[in-house]
Write an enzyme that holds these catalytic residues in place. Sequence first.
Site, PDB file in Angstrom:
ATOM      1  N   GLU A 129       0.461  -1.473  -0.042  1.00 23.14           N
ATOM      2  CA  GLU A 129      -0.053  -0.095  -0.162  1.00 23.14           C
ATOM      3  C   GLU A 129       0.978   1.542   0.259  1.00 23.14           C
ATOM      4  OE1 GLU A 129      -1.935  -0.276   3.415  1.00 23.14           O
ATOM      5  OE2 GLU A 129      -3.116  -1.934   2.793  1.00 23.14           O
TER       6      GLU A 129
ATOM      7  N   LYS B 217       2.341   4.768   1.316  1.00 21.12           N
ATOM      8  CA  LYS B 217       2.814   4.849   2.743  1.00 21.12           C
ATOM      9  C   LYS B 217       2.166   6.503   2.364  1.00 21.12           C
ATOM     10  CE  LYS B 217       5.145   4.643   6.862  1.00 21.12           C
ATOM     11  NZ  LYS B 217       5.501   6.516   7.265  1.00 21.12           N
TER      12      LYS B 217
ATOM     13  N   ASP C 179       1.634  10.337   3.479  1.00 21.15           N
ATOM     14  CA  ASP C 179       2.197  10.923   4.149  1.00 21.15           C
ATOM     15  C   ASP C 179       1.067  11.799   5.074  1.00 21.15           C
ATOM     16  OD1 ASP C 179       3.846  12.133   6.135  1.00 21.15           O
ATOM     17  OD2 ASP C 179       4.864  13.181   4.081  1.00 21.15           O
TER      18      ASP C 179
ATOM     19  N   TYR D 274      -6.863   2.245   6.153  1.00 22.31           N
ATOM     20  CA  TYR D 274      -6.029   0.342   5.569  1.00 22.31           C
ATOM     21  C   TYR D 274      -6.894  -0.215   6.847  1.00 22.31           C
ATOM     22  CZ  TYR D 274      -3.130   4.034   7.897  1.00 22.31           C
ATOM     23  OH  TYR D 274      -2.233   4.731   9.479  1.00 22.31           O
TER      24      TYR D 274
ATOM     25  N   LYS E  42      11.186   3.274   2.313  1.00 14.93           N
ATOM     26  CA  LYS E  42      10.630   4.552   1.992  1.00 14.93           C
ATOM     27  C   LYS E  42      11.604   4.906   1.091  1.00 14.93           C
ATOM     28  CE  LYS E  42       9.347   6.656   6.018  1.00 14.93           C
ATOM     29  NZ  LYS E  42       9.986   7.119   7.116  1.00 14.93           N
TER      30      LYS E  42
ATOM     31  N   CYS F 161      28.518  37.307  19.104  1.00 12.36           N
ATOM     32  CA  CYS F 161      26.957  36.475  18.989  1.00 12.36           C
ATOM     33  C   CYS F 161      26.303  38.047  18.559  1.00 12.36           C
ATOM     34  CB  CYS F 161      26.549  36.729  20.344  1.00 12.36           C
ATOM     35  SG  CYS F 161      25.081  35.749  20.572  1.00 12.36           S
TER      36      CYS F 161
ATOM     37  N   CYS G  16      23.654  39.384  21.436  1.00  8.78           N
ATOM     38  CA  CYS G  16      24.165  40.314  22.635  1.00  8.78           C
ATOM     39  C   CYS G  16      25.821  40.773  22.015  1.00  8.78           C
ATOM     40  CB  CYS G  16      24.338  39.975  23.990  1.00  8.78           C
ATOM     41  SG  CYS G  16      25.348  38.149  24.115  1.00  8.78           S
TER      42      CYS G  16
ATOM     43  N   CYS H  17      27.679  31.537  23.110  1.00  2.00           N
ATOM     44  CA  CYS H  17      28.056  32.291  23.369  1.00  2.00           C
ATOM     45  C   CYS H  17      28.498  32.689  24.421  1.00  2.00           C
ATOM     46  CB  CYS H  17      26.969  33.454  22.974  1.00  2.00           C
ATOM     47  SG  CYS H  17      26.402  34.681  23.754  1.00  2.00           S
TER      48      CYS H  17
ATOM     49  N   CYS I 185      22.250  36.249  27.959  1.00  2.00           N
ATOM     50  CA  CYS I 185      22.253  37.231  25.918  1.00  2.00           C
ATOM     51  C   CYS I 185      20.807  37.116  26.244  1.00  2.00           C
ATOM     52  CB  CYS I 185      23.183  35.743  25.924  1.00  2.00           C
ATOM     53  SG  CYS I 185      22.383  36.251  24.108  1.00  2.00           S
TER      54      CYS I 185
END
Length: 690
Positions: free
Chosen positions: A118, A120, A122, A241, A330, A424, A427, A442, A447
């Site tokens: 079948e 699959k 999503d 199913y 898959k 960073c 900050c 950082c 921050c």
Amino acid sequence: MKETADYQHAKLRVEELRSQIAYHDHRYFVLDSPEISDAEYDQLMVALRALEERHPELITPDSPTQRVGGAPVETFGIVEHRHPLLSLSNAFSAEQLRAWHARASRLIERTDFAMVCEPKIDGLACALVYEDGALVTAATRGDGMRGENITVNVRTIRSVPANVSAQGGKSSKSKGASSLPVRFEVRGEIYMTKSGFERVNAERGEAGDPLFASPRNSAAGSVRQKDPRITAGRPLDAFWYQLGWSDDGVAPRTHWEVLSWLRDIGLKVNPNIKRFTSLDEVIAFCEGWVEKRESLDYEIDGIVIKVDDLGLQRQMGAVGREPRWAIAYKFPPTQATTLLRHIAVNVGRTGTLNPFAILEPVHVGGATVQMATLHNEDDIRRKDIRVGDTVIVQRAGDVIPQVVGPVLSKRPSGTRRFSMPKRCPSCKTEVVRNEGEAAYYCPNRQCPEQRTRLLEHFVGRGAMDIEGIGEQLARLLMSRGFVKDGADLYTLRDRREELIGIERLGAKSVDNVLANIEASKKRPLARVLVALGIRHVGGEVATALAQQFGGIDALMSATPEQIAELPGVGLVIGESVAEFSSRPENRDMVERMRAAGVNLVEERGPAREGPLSGLTFVVTGRLERLSRNEAESLIKAHGGAIGSSVTKKTDYLVAGADPGSKLAKAESLGTHVLDEAAFASLLAERGISV
Ligand code: IVH
């Protein structure tokens, strides 16, 4: 009330119209073969609506006029699934399919069994319960045992019949026949069509609403809408199913029979399902769909292969949540090329700087991608990814899209190698990189960006789960000085008036958020531990810690070694927890949570009891009969604990082929080592069948 002749007549006519409409809905939405024109169909609806307006007492929730969605709900109730909704193990190649088939064949001692293949889908799993032919509950999968009650929303999906009957859509005048059980549950997948998704996103774009990332996200968001009228406007559909359970009446012998029964009673079954007996045919079918899937108007991410004979299915059983009688093949990930416009850097809640790609929006495997992760500086440099490059973007299923690498032949002149910013971005503190680590940090714990992220994490799903505080509100609360950490949320109750009116926040939303904050005080300890944002402490570790220590005080006064003794928890986690506990600002935060009445202890449920209770196993190497995951699930299901490394606490090391360093460790500690056969006999001795 005395039933007048007019009322009597209306009642009959309403029933007749509903049954005609149900029949034509089935022809149109399930079978895709209408018998009447849209205009004729509309006339039936107009007539029904008129009668219902005149006699509102005749309106029932399953009336087709109610598909536009009833009243909004406050929260979704919980539905306990009578039997858990299982998940599937995956195969990523023909070879892995062959391995699954070989394992299955050994288990049932035959190779000639039929299999059903079948697509699959999503989307998101859903379980419907019908009682006396009427849809009574629709629930999400949830954690497999308990899902959310989404009945009001599922009623708006046109192909989901409000009523089923033994003859299904075959006749508009069907009288219930014998083979319809009084109560039964069917399972399937709700999804949004690709074309519908494009349409929804186009509309959202025009309205300035944020776009959905994929049809799947859009479907999931739509069925979890609090207002079913919004769901009704979304192009949702579903395929069914599985028969989850039934009280009586049907006793199919094969999965194939189940599918044809579902079709017969009027449910929509995927038309591309095929049955085979040879594995080569199964593999050819799977591989055939790799390309062909593009032609479908819904997304599929693989093919599910199921053993057809239900008797054999029962014989094969499940390991943990994964049946041995089914597997998902898959599809390989999909790729596309696009322009890398910019490399941006954000700051995570632990201070890590995360570079990510801002892309020219591109379609990959059914979703529009405009951002992708770039991991870290080393990775970007190794792949030599530069701003201005045309890059290959890859998306696999639900994972975050990735940049695979540049297309060098398309590189324009003047591009520069990437380097991380020295300061960073939030900050401006100078960033640091620890020896041996790929990430930059950082180091400033104050921050603002880190604190905001931490707050977002605190209110997130796996943590305190406070609905109504998203990224925007978290930022706002932080920047306006309302809070500086999660514990401060519990003081907001006293500042209700000040909150009302900031950035379009109405009294109603403020009250809502405050109520959600209040409710979060009762979250279990494991959630609180997750919320604190201790490095390496995710849901699973937090659950183990909560159960072992029973309360936050015991945990916060434990040594790293004591923490590390727990199965599945190593010294890295032990040290991280201890480091967290040693900081005065963290202790202070916990104290403020305590003062606010946040739950900080574990309600002890009975531990899972079984023939392996009290024993800790470590599984390593390659096993023949079971996968390592299967072996571990089996152990856990029977009360045993799984450790990730061999320690003094380990009772048994189960070692397959190529066991590596764990075997040496076990030998040095004198731990019992079991090979696969010895493991099987230990299970057999304790009455556990594999
Ligand atoms: S069978 C053992 N069949 O995939 C029964 N699942 O990864 C498990 N799914 O939770 C489900 N299409 O949501 C099955 N034709 C199909 C499916 C399917 C999509 C989803 C389902 C399940 C997940 C497992």
